[in-house]
Design a protein around this motif. Structure first.
Motif, PDB file in Angstrom:
ATOM      1  N   PHE A  18       0.815  -1.219   0.000  1.00 16.33           N
ATOM      2  CA  PHE A  18       0.000   0.000   0.000  1.00 16.33           C
ATOM      3  C   PHE A  18       0.846   1.267   0.000  1.00 16.33           C
ATOM      4  N   LYS A  19       2.107   1.184   0.448  1.00 13.04           N
ATOM      5  CA  LYS A  19       2.974   2.360   0.415  1.00 13.04           C
ATOM      6  C   LYS A  19       3.275   2.776  -1.020  1.00 13.04           C
ATOM      7  N   ALA A  20       3.302   1.803  -1.928  1.00 15.72           N
ATOM      8  CA  ALA A  20       3.607   2.098  -3.324  1.00 15.72           C
ATOM      9  C   ALA A  20       2.378   2.517  -4.114  1.00 15.72           C
ATOM     10  N   LEU A  23      -3.199   4.408  -0.206  1.00 13.70           N
ATOM     11  CA  LEU A  23      -4.170   3.792   0.688  1.00 13.70           C
ATOM     12  C   LEU A  23      -5.486   3.484  -0.019  1.00 13.70           C
ATOM     13  N   LYS A  24      -5.973   4.424  -0.843  1.00 17.46           N
ATOM     14  CA  LYS A  24      -7.255   4.226  -1.524  1.00 17.46           C
ATOM     15  C   LYS A  24      -7.209   3.008  -2.436  1.00 17.46           C
ATOM     16  N   ARG A  29      -8.333  -2.753  -3.803  1.00  9.91           N
ATOM     17  CA  ARG A  29      -7.804  -4.072  -4.181  1.00  9.91           C
ATOM     18  C   ARG A  29      -8.091  -5.123  -3.114  1.00  9.91           C
ATOM     19  N   LYS A  30      -8.056  -4.712  -1.840  1.00  8.48           N
ATOM     20  CA  LYS A  30      -8.363  -5.651  -0.770  1.00  8.48           C
ATOM     21  C   LYS A  30      -9.820  -6.106  -0.852  1.00  8.48           C
ATOM     22  N   ASN A  34      -7.889  -8.491  -4.928  1.00  5.34           N
ATOM     23  CA  ASN A  34      -6.903  -8.403  -6.019  1.00  5.34           C
ATOM     24  C   ASN A  34      -5.628  -7.717  -5.524  1.00  5.34           C
ATOM     25  N   TYR A  35      -5.294  -7.971  -4.266  1.00  9.14           N
ATOM     26  CA  TYR A  35      -4.115  -7.343  -3.666  1.00  9.14           C
ATOM     27  C   TYR A  35      -3.008  -8.379  -3.532  1.00  9.14           C
ATOM     28  N   HIS A  36      -1.892  -8.097  -4.174  1.00 10.26           N
ATOM     29  CA  HIS A  36      -0.771  -9.031  -4.158  1.00 10.26           C
ATOM     30  C   HIS A  36       0.508  -8.274  -3.822  1.00 10.26           C
ATOM     31  N   VAL A  37       1.354  -8.891  -3.065  1.00 12.13           N
ATOM     32  CA  VAL A  37       2.645  -8.311  -2.706  1.00 12.13           C
ATOM     33  C   VAL A  37       3.753  -9.229  -3.202  1.00 12.13           C
ATOM     34  N   GLN A  38       4.684  -8.650  -3.922  1.00 11.84           N
ATOM     35  CA  GLN A  38       5.838  -9.400  -4.389  1.00 11.84           C
ATOM     36  C   GLN A  38       7.073  -8.926  -3.634  1.00 11.84           C
TER      37      GLN A  38
END
Length: 249
Positions: A18-20, A23-24, A29-30, A34-38
């Motif tokens: 979310f930092k990248a 927040l909105k 995405r949450k 559809n929220y993914h972190v690599q």
């Protein structure tokens, strides 16, 4: 006693958090699941130490993790794993334009950078003429910084960093910018700093420069430590063989 000591340092970037994205967008995405972190490890398990007066050359192809490692040593980033210990004042020149204001003059920017490094106005008054003279910018003192060429910016940044007598000096590809005459003067100045006892780290794509100036070398490849030691010529030869595809890692 080591002036710089890294123990099993690893640095991880998260791509897509979310930092990248903000927040909105994170909330949307949450909700949509559809929220993914690599995760991307820029450096993995880096360990070495430097004594007073050492000059370390860091070599490696683009993307090897050199600049990220310098930021951790300079205190700009905190390692994800491991520890970094530094003794004394640090002057880090990682990006040519960092710490400068394009609208301010060379004179104003010189004092601004000095203040960022923790030096008093009295000290900067005493060293100002020496700084601009070394940078060959005495005739441009009242010109806005944004009007300078990349070489002129490099000269000013290097001059400020090297003339304020740091205990630790960190340079990222600085000596490769500028004309041949300035590079020679920069290298000469670097040797004076080393003889004065400063511990220096230089990232350079010039193997000749590393061989001529450094007494230790660190070879990084895709974030991993390939070799570290004081046999600078031998390591540089193996690195050149790697670049020429004569050896594989």
């Amino acid at each position: 006693m080591a002036v710089i000591e890294l123990n099993n340092v690893s640095i991880r970037y998260k791509v897509g958090d979310f930092k990248a994205i903000g927040l909105k967008e994170y909330v949307i995405r949450k909700i949509k699941r559809n929220y993914h972190v690599q995760e991307f490890w820029a450096d993995r398990h880096i360990t070495f130490s430097l004594e007073k007066g050492d000059m370390l050359g860091i070599i490696g192809a683009n993307g090897a993790g050199k600049s990220t490692l310098l930021k951790a040593i300079a205190g700009i980033m905190t390692p994800t794993e491991g520890s970094v210990q530094c003794q004394g004042s640090i002057a880090a020149l990682l990006e040519l334009a960092s710490g400068f204001d394009g609208e301010l003059t060379i004179r104003e920017n010189t004092y601004l950078r000095g203040a960022m490094l923790g030096y008093t106005r009295k000290f900067m008054n005493e060293r100002y003429e020496e700084i601009v003279s070394f940078a060959e910018l005495a005739d441009f003192q009242d010109r806005p910084f944004k009007q300078l060429s990349s070489g002129m910016k490099s000269r000013l940044a290097f001059s400020i960093a090297s003339l304020v007598d740091p205990d630790i000096l960190i340079l990222d590809e600085v000596l490769s910018v500028g004309d041949g005459a300035f590079r020679k003067r920069s290298e000469k100045k670097m040797m004076e700093i080393i003889r004065g006892g400063a511990t220096t780290i230089l990232v350079s794509h010039s193997l000749e420069q590393v061989q001529n100036m450094c007494n230790k070398v660190l070879w990084l490849h895709k974030g991993r430590q390939v070799e570290f030691g004081d046999r600078v010529d031998d390591v540089c030869v193996r690195y050149q063989d790697f670049l020429d595809n004569k050896i594989q890692l």
